[in-house]
Design an enzyme around this catalytic site. Structure first.
Site, mmCIF file in Angstrom:
data_model
loop_
_atom_site.group_PDB
_atom_site.id
_atom_site.type_symbol
_atom_site.label_atom_id
_atom_site.label_comp_id
_atom_site.label_asym_id
_atom_site.label_seq_id
_atom_site.Cartn_x
_atom_site.Cartn_y
_atom_site.Cartn_z
ATOM 1 N N ARG A 93 15.655 8.322 -1.343
ATOM 2 C CA ARG A 93 15.125 7.019 -0.472
ATOM 3 C C ARG A 93 15.636 5.798 -1.515
ATOM 4 N NH1 ARG A 93 9.310 7.530 1.493
ATOM 5 N NH2 ARG A 93 8.745 7.396 -0.486
ATOM 6 N N LYS A 195 11.777 1.243 0.888
ATOM 7 C CA LYS A 195 10.603 0.633 0.083
ATOM 8 C C LYS A 195 10.894 -0.670 -0.729
ATOM 9 C CE LYS A 195 6.918 4.158 -0.796
ATOM 10 N NZ LYS A 195 6.299 4.254 0.454
ATOM 11 N N GLU A 231 3.665 1.679 12.142
ATOM 12 C CA GLU A 231 2.967 2.365 11.325
ATOM 13 C C GLU A 231 1.813 1.771 10.651
ATOM 14 O OE1 GLU A 231 5.016 3.070 7.620
ATOM 15 O OE2 GLU A 231 6.638 1.750 8.241
HETATM 16 C C1 LIG Z 1 5.496 4.785 1.184
HETATM 17 C C2 LIG Z 1 5.233 4.335 2.548
HETATM 18 C C3 LIG Z 1 4.822 5.433 3.461
HETATM 19 C C4 LIG Z 1 4.658 6.732 3.178
HETATM 20 O O1 LIG Z 1 5.698 7.593 2.572
HETATM 21 P P1 LIG Z 1 5.745 8.889 1.876
HETATM 22 O O2 LIG Z 1 7.106 9.215 1.187
HETATM 23 O O3 LIG Z 1 4.861 9.918 2.650
HETATM 24 O O4 LIG Z 1 4.627 8.580 0.509
HETATM 25 C C5 LIG Z 1 4.719 4.919 4.915
HETATM 26 N N1 LIG Z 1 4.654 3.489 5.309
HETATM 27 C C6 LIG Z 1 5.109 2.725 4.220
HETATM 28 C C7 LIG Z 1 5.127 1.428 4.729
HETATM 29 C C8 LIG Z 1 5.154 3.031 2.889
HETATM 30 O O5 LIG Z 1 5.361 2.323 1.974
#
Ligand SMILES: *Cc1c(COP(=O)(O)O)cnc(C)c1O
Length: 349
Positions: A93, A195, A231
């Site tokens: 990622r 991210k 989300e």
């Molecule tokens: C990091 C994050 C998640 C969750 O991702 P994981 O890999 O399960 O920790 C979900 N939504 C957002 C906006 C994030 O930054």
């Protein structure tokens, strides 16, 4: 004049109060740092004492937000092992994010090796079994100077770590979400699916406002129609309706969570039907259950959602809910009580 007690610097882990951990920064001993220039590849990094870093005022990350982050956890298990959960997923990622933000990135092997080194160097900060985890935060930053909006001439891959426990004050209790209909988290064609550090500060205002009104967090809707659930600020969402799990597809505006992906697989293994498709707000309001997933938050039930003044509460049962069943398998695989048939667990010691 008080003498400095010699125990202060001795640094035995007995001094750490494991029962009072929160999701907050506790500085640890070491961080991992590796640099490379624009046309190079990352080659060799090193562990250095945790501390501030020096940056050019014109660093691309400071001026234009050229940076991505990751979040993962190291756990200490009852069987004495120290483990990571699916670190390959985080490494991949970060690569996708780096590509989107025009940055070079470390290889998957390099990323995992650096994460392991950071965890081991800070081993005394890994909480005892059941007391929390060492949250590991890899960063990839455009640290070289650039005045126009163009990729930095130099990059820094940095990893720090901090012991944590529950992300939400609620602990593992149910969340009360506010369905945000003024602010959007991500837009079509934007960077909501990586991210990128640019995705988080804009969410602070709606989140603070929701918290001030007693909510745990905000649940965002899609920015095109404002009708579909996307989300939460830092975690993904699932709903359960008639034994089917639903979660929005991660097509551009939703962060593809490692926890989300794992919960989908665990649910399918338990014989649930899982559909990745758009979820209208009305469906959320009529769901049997809703829950959130993320490395930092874990797998947490949603107790209520509030949309345009209407509050809907979900039935929360500690033992019989789909959420708690999936959570116990997820935790069981991590702590070794359930056999890891998928190769998700990576030992670090
Ligand atoms: C990091 C994050 C998640 C969750 O991702 P994981 O890999 O399960 O920790 C979900 N939504 C957002 C906006 C994030 O930054």
């Amino acid at each position: 004049m008080a003498a400095i007690p010699s125990s202060v610097s001795s640094g035995c882990s007995q001094e750490i109060d494991w029962n009072n951990l929160r999701f907050g920064l506790t500085t640890t001993d070491y961080m991992y740092v590796m640099k490379c220039s624009k046309d190079e590849e990352f080659t060799e990094g090193q562990l250095i004492p945790y501390g501030n870093i020096e940056l050019s005022p014109a660093a691309a990350v400071l001026n234009y937000g050229q940076g991505v982050l990751e979040g993962m956890k190291a756990l200490q298990r009852e069987d004495g092992k120290f483990v990571l959960f699916r670190p390959v997923e985080n490494a991949l990622r970060m690569k996708t994010g780096a590509e989107r933000m025009c940055m070079p990135s470390p290889s998957v092997d390099h990323f995992i090796d650096a994460v392991k080194q950071t965890a081991l160097a800070n081993k005394r900060w890994i909480p005892p079994p059941g007391k929390g985890s060492l949250y590991i935060r890899p960063l990839l930053l455009g640290t070289g100077p650039t005045l126009d909006v163009s990729p930095a001439p130099e990059y820094t891959f940095l990893i720090y770590a901090t012991p944590v426990r529950n992300y939400f004050q609620e602990g593992s209790a149910a969340l009360n979400l506010y369905v945000e209909d003024q602010f959007d988290r991500a837009s079509r064609g934007g960077a909501g699916d990586v991210k990128s550090i640019t995705n988080y500060a804009p969410g602070m205002k709606p989140k603070i406002s929701a918290k001030n009104r007693g909510f745990s967090d905000v649940l965002y809707l899609d920015s095109v129609s404002g009708k579909f659930v996307e989300e939460v600020s830092s975690c993904n969402i699932f709903i359960v309706k008639d034994k089917t799990l639903l979660t929005p597809p991660t097509k551009g505006t939703i962060l593809p969570g490692v926890t989300r992906k794992s919960i989908i697989e665990i649910a399918q293994d338990h014989g649930f039907k899982v559909e990745e498709r758009q979820i209208a707000v009305e469906e959320l309001l009529e769901a049997d259950e809703a829950f959130c997933t993320g490395t930092a938050v874990g797998v947490v039930p949603v107790g209520s959602v509030t949309y345009q003044g209407k509050r809907v509460e979900y039935r929360i049962s500690d033992t019989k809910s789909v959420c708690s069943m999936l959570l116990s398998t997820y935790i069981g695989i991590q702590n070794g009580q359930i056999e890891d048939k998928k190769g998700w667990i990576v030992e670090i010691s």
